[in-house]
Scaffold this motif. Structure first.
Motif, PDB file in Angstrom:
ATOM      1  N   LEU A   1      -5.280  -5.101   5.310  1.00  0.00           N
ATOM      2  CA  LEU A   1      -3.995  -5.790   5.371  1.00  0.00           C
ATOM      3  C   LEU A   1      -4.198  -7.249   5.759  1.00  0.00           C
ATOM      4  CD1 LEU A   1      -0.868  -5.797   5.492  1.00  0.00           C
ATOM      5  CD2 LEU A   1      -1.126  -5.312   7.925  1.00  0.00           C
TER       6      LEU A   1
ATOM      7  N   TYR B   1      -6.079  -1.830   8.621  1.00  0.00           N
ATOM      8  CA  TYR B   1      -5.516  -3.070   9.151  1.00  0.00           C
ATOM      9  C   TYR B   1      -6.387  -4.264   8.770  1.00  0.00           C
ATOM     10  CZ  TYR B   1      -2.619   0.138  11.780  1.00  0.00           C
ATOM     11  OH  TYR B   1      -1.735   1.128  12.114  1.00  0.00           O
TER      12      TYR B   1
ATOM     13  N   TRP C   1       5.083  -0.228  22.392  1.00  0.00           N
ATOM     14  CA  TRP C   1       5.121   0.016  20.956  1.00  0.00           C
ATOM     15  C   TRP C   1       4.636   1.411  20.606  1.00  0.00           C
ATOM     16  CZ3 TRP C   1       0.099   0.841  19.370  1.00  0.00           C
ATOM     17  CH2 TRP C   1      -0.917   0.275  20.147  1.00  0.00           C
TER      18      TRP C   1
ATOM     19  N   VAL D   1      -3.049 -10.543   3.532  1.00  0.00           N
ATOM     20  CA  VAL D   1      -2.055 -11.550   3.919  1.00  0.00           C
ATOM     21  C   VAL D   1      -2.732 -12.858   4.320  1.00  0.00           C
ATOM     22  CG1 VAL D   1      -0.353  -9.838   4.645  1.00  0.00           C
ATOM     23  CG2 VAL D   1      -1.868 -10.853   6.357  1.00  0.00           C
ATOM     24  N   GLY D   2      -4.054 -12.908   4.173  1.00  0.00           N
ATOM     25  CA  GLY D   2      -4.770 -14.164   4.358  1.00  0.00           C
ATOM     26  C   GLY D   2      -4.884 -14.625   5.799  1.00  0.00           C
ATOM     27  N   LEU D   3      -5.041 -13.691   6.747  1.00  0.00           N
ATOM     28  CA  LEU D   3      -5.211 -14.100   8.144  1.00  0.00           C
ATOM     29  C   LEU D   3      -6.557 -14.789   8.323  1.00  0.00           C
ATOM     30  CD1 LEU D   3      -3.986 -11.207  10.480  1.00  0.00           C
ATOM     31  CD2 LEU D   3      -2.764 -13.215   9.677  1.00  0.00           C
TER      32      LEU D   3
ATOM     33  N   ARG E   1       4.988   5.346  20.616  1.00  0.00           N
ATOM     34  CA  ARG E   1       6.044   6.333  20.693  1.00  0.00           C
ATOM     35  C   ARG E   1       6.002   7.099  22.011  1.00  0.00           C
ATOM     36  NH1 ARG E   1       8.020   8.752  15.910  1.00  0.00           N
ATOM     37  NH2 ARG E   1       6.290   7.747  14.887  1.00  0.00           N
TER      38      ARG E   1
ATOM     39  N   LEU F   1       3.532 -12.036   9.592  1.00  0.00           N
ATOM     40  CA  LEU F   1       2.073 -11.965   9.746  1.00  0.00           C
ATOM     41  C   LEU F   1       1.364 -12.793   8.671  1.00  0.00           C
ATOM     42  CD1 LEU F   1      -0.102 -10.422  11.473  1.00  0.00           C
ATOM     43  CD2 LEU F   1      -0.249  -8.847   9.558  1.00  0.00           C
ATOM     44  N   GLY F   2       0.637 -13.797   9.118  1.00  0.00           N
ATOM     45  CA  GLY F   2      -0.130 -14.619   8.188  1.00  0.00           C
ATOM     46  C   GLY F   2       0.715 -15.516   7.299  1.00  0.00           C
TER      47      GLY F   2
ATOM     48  N   ARG G   1       7.589  -8.041   3.642  1.00  0.00           N
ATOM     49  CA  ARG G   1       6.385  -8.780   4.025  1.00  0.00           C
ATOM     50  C   ARG G   1       5.653  -9.298   2.784  1.00  0.00           C
ATOM     51  NH1 ARG G   1       2.303  -5.195   7.140  1.00  0.00           N
ATOM     52  NH2 ARG G   1       2.169  -4.241   5.097  1.00  0.00           N
TER      53      ARG G   1
ATOM     54  N   ARG H   1       1.757   0.392   6.305  1.00  0.00           N
ATOM     55  CA  ARG H   1       0.722  -0.406   6.942  1.00  0.00           C
ATOM     56  C   ARG H   1       1.311  -1.525   7.796  1.00  0.00           C
ATOM     57  NH1 ARG H   1      -4.911  -0.627   3.771  1.00  0.00           N
ATOM     58  NH2 ARG H   1      -4.128   1.414   3.215  1.00  0.00           N
ATOM     59  N   LEU H   2       2.297  -1.167   8.595  1.00  0.00           N
ATOM     60  CA  LEU H   2       2.827  -2.129   9.564  1.00  0.00           C
ATOM     61  C   LEU H   2       1.954  -2.048  10.802  1.00  0.00           C
ATOM     62  CD1 LEU H   2       6.629  -1.312   9.239  1.00  0.00           C
ATOM     63  CD2 LEU H   2       5.278  -2.971   7.967  1.00  0.00           C
ATOM     64  N   LEU H   3       1.737  -3.183  11.461  1.00  0.00           N
ATOM     65  CA  LEU H   3       0.993  -3.162  12.710  1.00  0.00           C
ATOM     66  C   LEU H   3       1.901  -2.559  13.779  1.00  0.00           C
ATOM     67  CD1 LEU H   3      -0.644  -6.711  12.590  1.00  0.00           C
ATOM     68  CD2 LEU H   3      -1.690  -4.516  12.043  1.00  0.00           C
ATOM     69  N   PRO H   4       1.497  -1.415  14.378  1.00  0.00           N
ATOM     70  CA  PRO H   4       2.413  -0.731  15.288  1.00  0.00           C
ATOM     71  C   PRO H   4       2.746  -1.538  16.542  1.00  0.00           C
ATOM     72  CG  PRO H   4       0.253   0.347  15.254  1.00  0.00           C
ATOM     73  CD  PRO H   4       0.241  -0.686  14.172  1.00  0.00           C
ATOM     74  N   TRP H   5       1.882  -2.522  16.885  1.00  0.00           N
ATOM     75  CA  TRP H   5       2.105  -3.291  18.114  1.00  0.00           C
ATOM     76  C   TRP H   5       2.876  -4.577  17.856  1.00  0.00           C
ATOM     77  CZ3 TRP H   5      -2.731  -1.667  16.430  1.00  0.00           C
ATOM     78  CH2 TRP H   5      -3.418  -2.585  15.630  1.00  0.00           C
ATOM     79  N   LYS H   6       3.380  -4.748  16.643  1.00  0.00           N
ATOM     80  CA  LYS H   6       4.216  -5.923  16.368  1.00  0.00           C
ATOM     81  C   LYS H   6       5.599  -5.466  15.947  1.00  0.00           C
ATOM     82  CE  LYS H   6       0.934  -9.522  15.293  1.00  0.00           C
ATOM     83  NZ  LYS H   6       1.396 -10.379  16.393  1.00  0.00           N
TER      84      LYS H   6
ATOM     85  N   TRP I   1      10.527  -1.704  16.905  1.00  0.00           N
ATOM     86  CA  TRP I   1       9.117  -1.355  16.718  1.00  0.00           C
ATOM     87  C   TRP I   1       9.016  -0.526  15.439  1.00  0.00           C
ATOM     88  CZ3 TRP I   1       6.112  -4.143  19.542  1.00  0.00           C
ATOM     89  CH2 TRP I   1       6.449  -4.468  20.855  1.00  0.00           C
TER      90      TRP I   1
ATOM     91  N   PHE J   1       0.834  -1.191   0.000  1.00  0.00           N
ATOM     92  CA  PHE J   1       0.000   0.000   0.000  1.00  0.00           C
ATOM     93  C   PHE J   1       0.875   1.251   0.000  1.00  0.00           C
ATOM     94  CE2 PHE J   1      -2.276  -3.423   2.098  1.00  0.00           C
ATOM     95  CZ  PHE J   1      -3.519  -3.388   1.489  1.00  0.00           C
TER      96      PHE J   1
ATOM     97  N   TYR K   1       7.584   2.242  14.788  1.00  0.00           N
ATOM     98  CA  TYR K   1       7.746   3.689  14.926  1.00  0.00           C
ATOM     99  C   TYR K   1       9.224   4.103  14.993  1.00  0.00           C
ATOM    100  CZ  TYR K   1       9.026   3.747  19.894  1.00  0.00           C
ATOM    101  OH  TYR K   1       9.689   3.591  21.083  1.00  0.00           O
TER     102      TYR K   1
ATOM    103  N   ASP L   1       0.830   3.648   2.276  1.00  0.00           N
ATOM    104  CA  ASP L   1       1.410   3.670   3.617  1.00  0.00           C
ATOM    105  C   ASP L   1       1.935   2.259   3.871  1.00  0.00           C
ATOM    106  OD1 ASP L   1      -1.425   2.937   3.551  1.00  0.00           O
ATOM    107  OD2 ASP L   1      -1.142   2.488   5.661  1.00  0.00           O
TER     108      ASP L   1
END
Lengths: 241, 294
Positions: B193, B190, B288, B197-199, B290, A91-92, A134, A78-83, A118, A74, A120, A76
């Protein structure tokens, strides 16, 4: 030409009343890099989202054949900020040794050292490289990229071009790159298609020499041709809005 | 030369026109601004500066009491209160009552958080669950929990069950509201996404929805802690035979304003401590983000 990985026939998409795609036909061969150019509002992203099966809100008709294994990059990252970075890449991810494969993919985008960071903590260009890792780690037969470098600065963009070019040659997926940057399209693509008012109005082969380098004279002429198709001559937009 | 210009500037005198373009002057001014903080900001921050207000209050209180300006029946002197606190600790009164109150609050809090999270998950993750529960909770939310006390007394009597129930309800509502909103508010980016990625549905909930809703849950926890203490104070006024509230109520009967003050200080400490616990949990769970990393 081998069996195409993408086959689109008579694709129509509408949002409420406005027609966005009005009958698009497009084939992409295995390993072929296709750039999709168009002015804003021409339906570029709609076409990409239709191929990625992300356009649940649109109605329409037509035939779409895409490989089951496709990846999307994409605009952006589009990374998951909490991973952490590595977990974003896995992922997946199905199959054996996901972590090792993800690390190898991060190594390809020169970010193996940031696997534990992280999102960020990364710059915009680094985040987009993680997104690329990814996408490619699942070895897709088709890579869909929706203006992936649009939010990056000019210098980072040039480096990302080289990276994407190199990785798409290694992994050899079919690529559809949506962009509004004529130079980007010429530098990267084997073929450039132009979308205007929901129809493909041009399908041009990028000029390459025997080793795949861009031929400067041919590129300049193609650029003029593409700019004219996009309604730009001598740097002045001629098309009435 | 530089120092001279700096001094001139600080004294507010006019400077010659060409001095403005002296790069050394510009550098000097910049350094000065960086050291002092923003010119238009509220001023320089000082560590533990927030203690100034409480300190002034105690100073005012002590002076007033020592000078005999404050009637000890209205407000006992700080040292009287401290002595009373020591007395209550020595004979074990304070600890016993504190333990009863803490257990009461913790029990209600645990039920409230558990039920709040459970119902928020059911109603946040499935459309049907939302239709069943969300409307009910929104109606419940319109009624202040403390207004339910008469009904709860009729149902459960005036014992411990009633007290824990009221506290649990006060915690349940904010936990549910915040968690549910966070679960439903997951960015559609999300979701896209996860689809590309096929979750699987379960992996989507585990890897995207739950961690994404965690900040909302922690906000709910912050409100829930406040709700628990508020409800505790109210239910302990109702026919309690132990607890900090009971201690305060009894002291009112005997006009022991110093004991009332000790009770209030204990409430304040409990509130501050539980708030600090939530902040600690946030810092641990949201590394995670900031904001917590700096």
């Amino acid at each position: 030409m081998t069996e195409p990985v993408v086959r689109v026939r008579g694709l129509v998409r509408r949002f409420t009343l406005r027609g966005v795609l009005n009958g698009v036909d497009l084939d992409i061969a295995q390993g072929e890099f296709v750039a999709l150019l168009g002015r804003s509002g021409s339906g570029k992203s709609t076409l990409l989202r239709a191929l990625a099966d992300l356009d649940h809100e649109a109605s329409g008709s037509g035939e779409i054949v895409v490989p089951r294994l496709l990846s999307v990059v994409f605009q952006d990252a589009r990374l998951l900020p909490w991973k952490r970075v590595l977990d974003n890449v896995t992922l997946g991810l199905a199959g054996p040794n996901p972590r090792e494969r993800a690390l190898a993919a991060l190594d390809e985008v020169e970010l193996a050292g940031r696997a534990g960071s992280w999102p960020y903590e990364l710059s915009g260009g680094e985040q987009q490289r993680v997104a690329l890792a990814r996408s490619l780690v699942r070895e897709p037969a088709l890579l869909l990229a929706d203006e992936p470098f649009g939010a990056l600065d000019a210098l980072t963009r040039i480096r990302m071009h080289a990276l994407l070019k190199r990785l798409s040659e290694i992994h050899n997926p079919g690529v559809l790159l949506v962009t509004h940057d004529v130079d980007e399209a010429i530098a990267l693509a084997d073929r450039v298609v132009v979308l205007e008012a929901g129809r493909l109005i041009a399908d041009l082969r990028a000029p390459r020499d025997r080793v795949g380098r861009v031929d400067p004279a041919g590129a300049a002429s193609l650029k003029r041709q593409l700019l004219a198709l996009l309604g730009v001559t001598d740097g002045v937009a001629t098309a009435a809005v | 030369m530089n120092a001279l210009i700096g001094a001139t500037l600080e004294s507010g005198e006019e400077i010659p026109g060409d001095a403005v373009f002296d790069t050394r002057l510009l550098q000097h001014v910049t350094a000065d601004v960086a050291r002092r903080g923003r010119r238009l900001g509220p001023g320089e921050a000082v560590r533990y500066g927030w203690l100034l207000g409480p300190f002034l209050l105690i100073l005012f209180w002590s002076t007033g009491s020592a000078a005999g300006l404050i009637d000890p029946r209205v407000l006992p002197a700080p040292w009287t209160t401290a002595a009373t606190a020591w007395e209550l600790i020595r004979d074990g009164h304070l600890q016993d009552n504190l333990a009863v109150s803490a257990v009461r609050a913790a029990e209600g809090f645990a039920w409230g958080v558990g039920a709040g999270v459970l119902v928020a998950l059911i109603s946040g993750l499935s459309q049907l669950g939302g239709y069943v529960f969300d409307g009910l909770v929104q109606i419940k939310r319109a009624i202040p929990t403390l207004a339910l006390i008469p009904l709860v007394i009729l149902w459960f009597g005036i014992g411990e069950t009633m007290k824990v129930t009221v506290i649990a309800f006060s915690v349940f509502v904010p936990i549910y509201i915040q968690t549910h909103a966070a679960l439903r508010g997951i960015d559609v980016k999300y979701l896209e996404l996860a689809e590309t990625v096929g979750l699987s549905r379960w992996a989507f909930i585990r890897d995207v929805v739950l961690p994404g809703a965690l900040p909302g849950f922690l906000t709910g926890l912050r409100f829930g802690v406040l709700g628990a203490w508020l409800a505790l104070v109210v239910v302990e006024q109702l026919n309690a035979t132990s607890g900090i509230g009971y201690m305060i109520n009894l002291a009112r009967t005997y006009a022991q304003s110093d004991v009332i003050l000790v009770g209030l200080v204990v409430y304040a400490l409990l509130g501050l401590a539980s708030n600090a616990a939530v902040s600690l949990a946030e810092a641990r769970l949201l590394t995670w983000r900031r904001t917590f990393a700096q």
